[in-house]
Design a protein around this motif. Structure first.
Motif, PDB file in Angstrom:
ATOM      1  N   HIS A 298      -0.027   4.083   0.828  1.00  0.00           N
ATOM      2  CA  HIS A 298      -0.442   4.992   1.905  1.00  0.00           C
ATOM      3  C   HIS A 298       0.070   4.533   3.268  1.00  0.00           C
ATOM      4  CE1 HIS A 298      -2.953   6.706  -1.179  1.00  0.00           C
ATOM      5  NE2 HIS A 298      -3.579   5.557  -1.347  1.00  0.00           N
ATOM      6  N   CYS A 299      -0.087   3.230   3.576  1.00  0.00           N
ATOM      7  CA  CYS A 299       0.264   2.780   4.938  1.00  0.00           C
ATOM      8  C   CYS A 299       1.394   1.751   4.943  1.00  0.00           C
ATOM      9  CB  CYS A 299      -0.966   2.202   5.640  1.00  0.00           C
ATOM     10  SG  CYS A 299      -1.511   0.621   4.954  1.00  0.00           S
TER      11      CYS A 299
ATOM     12  N   CYS B 167       0.845  -1.196   0.000  1.00  0.00           N
ATOM     13  CA  CYS B 167       0.000   0.000   0.000  1.00  0.00           C
ATOM     14  C   CYS B 167       0.885   1.253   0.000  1.00  0.00           C
ATOM     15  CB  CYS B 167      -0.923  -0.005   1.208  1.00  0.00           C
ATOM     16  SG  CYS B 167      -1.954   1.468   1.299  1.00  0.00           S
TER      17      CYS B 167
ATOM     18  N   CYS C 106      -7.180  -1.011   0.192  1.00  0.00           N
ATOM     19  CA  CYS C 106      -6.399  -1.562   1.295  1.00  0.00           C
ATOM     20  C   CYS C 106      -7.390  -1.680   2.449  1.00  0.00           C
ATOM     21  CB  CYS C 106      -5.252  -0.602   1.606  1.00  0.00           C
ATOM     22  SG  CYS C 106      -4.194  -1.090   2.952  1.00  0.00           S
TER      23      CYS C 106
ATOM     24  N   CYS D  11      -5.594   0.280   5.653  1.00  0.00           N
ATOM     25  CA  CYS D  11      -5.884   1.679   6.021  1.00  0.00           C
ATOM     26  C   CYS D  11      -7.191   2.187   5.417  1.00  0.00           C
ATOM     27  CB  CYS D  11      -4.726   2.573   5.605  1.00  0.00           C
ATOM     28  SG  CYS D  11      -4.477   2.669   3.818  1.00  0.00           S
TER      29      CYS D  11
ATOM     30  N   SER E 234       1.339  -1.356   4.232  1.00  0.00           N
ATOM     31  CA  SER E 234       0.994  -2.733   4.591  1.00  0.00           C
ATOM     32  C   SER E 234       0.777  -3.587   3.341  1.00  0.00           C
ATOM     33  CB  SER E 234      -0.239  -2.763   5.501  1.00  0.00           C
ATOM     34  OG  SER E 234      -1.396  -2.509   4.745  1.00  0.00           O
TER      35      SER E 234
HETATM   36 ZN   LIG Z   1      -3.058   0.960   3.252  1.00  0.00          ZN
END
Ligand SMILES: [Zn+2]
Length: 190
Positions: free
Chosen positions: A29-30, A27, A63, A72, A32
């Protein structure tokens, strides 16, 4: 990470097999992995001749933070290589524009020939955007034929820089070199 696909079916299939390759996707963004679920197509109004048509140009995955997943909740997008993300024109229009410039057409006529519209403002935007990406284009080339450079000496300075590289891209890939570049490099053309 894979970003571009060559057709909508393979992209769709990819988003339905997310649990089969959890390590290959992270991901943005996060950070993971392993919480992705398919999340619907991305549509774009594409200029086709003189009208707009709504076409699927990509697909989102999420995600996920639901049903036992601990992502997230934000989405990632994947695209068809025939389209340049965030442009209203398809990749082929950009290839055709540069092919017309390579054959010696002035900017305005090259744009009209490629897009069948007469307002060339986009043409200048494309040239500016492409100028900032030239290092990526050159990195994609297996063979560079610098001999063509002199053929563009009479053109404006930024075309002298861009056209030999575009010509090399065409010779290394095909007339649809914008699509080819996105597929092979997994990177936006502009
Ligand atoms: Zn994420």
């Amino acid at each position: 990470m894979k970003l571009f696909f060559d057709n909508i079916d393979s992209l769709d299939q990819f988003t339905h097999e997310l649990d089969h390759h959890p390590e290959s996707l992270t991901c943005q963004h996060c950070g993971s992995q392993g919480h992705f679920v398919p999340h619907g197509f991305v549509y774009k109004n594409q200029h086709i001749d003189h009208s707009y048509e709504k076409e699927p140009v990509g697909k989102r995955i999420m995600c996920s933070n639901r049903y036992g997943r601990t992502g997230c909740g934000r989405t990632l997008r994947f695209y068809l290589a025939d389209y340049v993300p965030a442009l209203s024109r398809a990749a082929i229009h950009i290839s055709l524009f540069f092919l017309a410039l390579i054959t010696g057409k002035p900017i305005q006529s090259a744009y009209t020939e490629a897009t069948h519209t007469i307002d060339p403002r986009n043409a200048y935007r494309w040239l500016s955007k492409c100028q900032t990406k030239i290092i990526h284009y050159r990195a994609a080339l297996v063979n560079r034929c610098g001999t063509y450079s002199s053929a563009f000496n009479w053109r404006a300075q930024r075309l002298q820089l861009l056209l030999p590289t575009m010509n090399d891209l065409r010779n290394n890939f095909s007339d649809s070199f914008v699509t080819d570049f996105q597929l092979k490099q997994q990177r936006r053309f502009m």
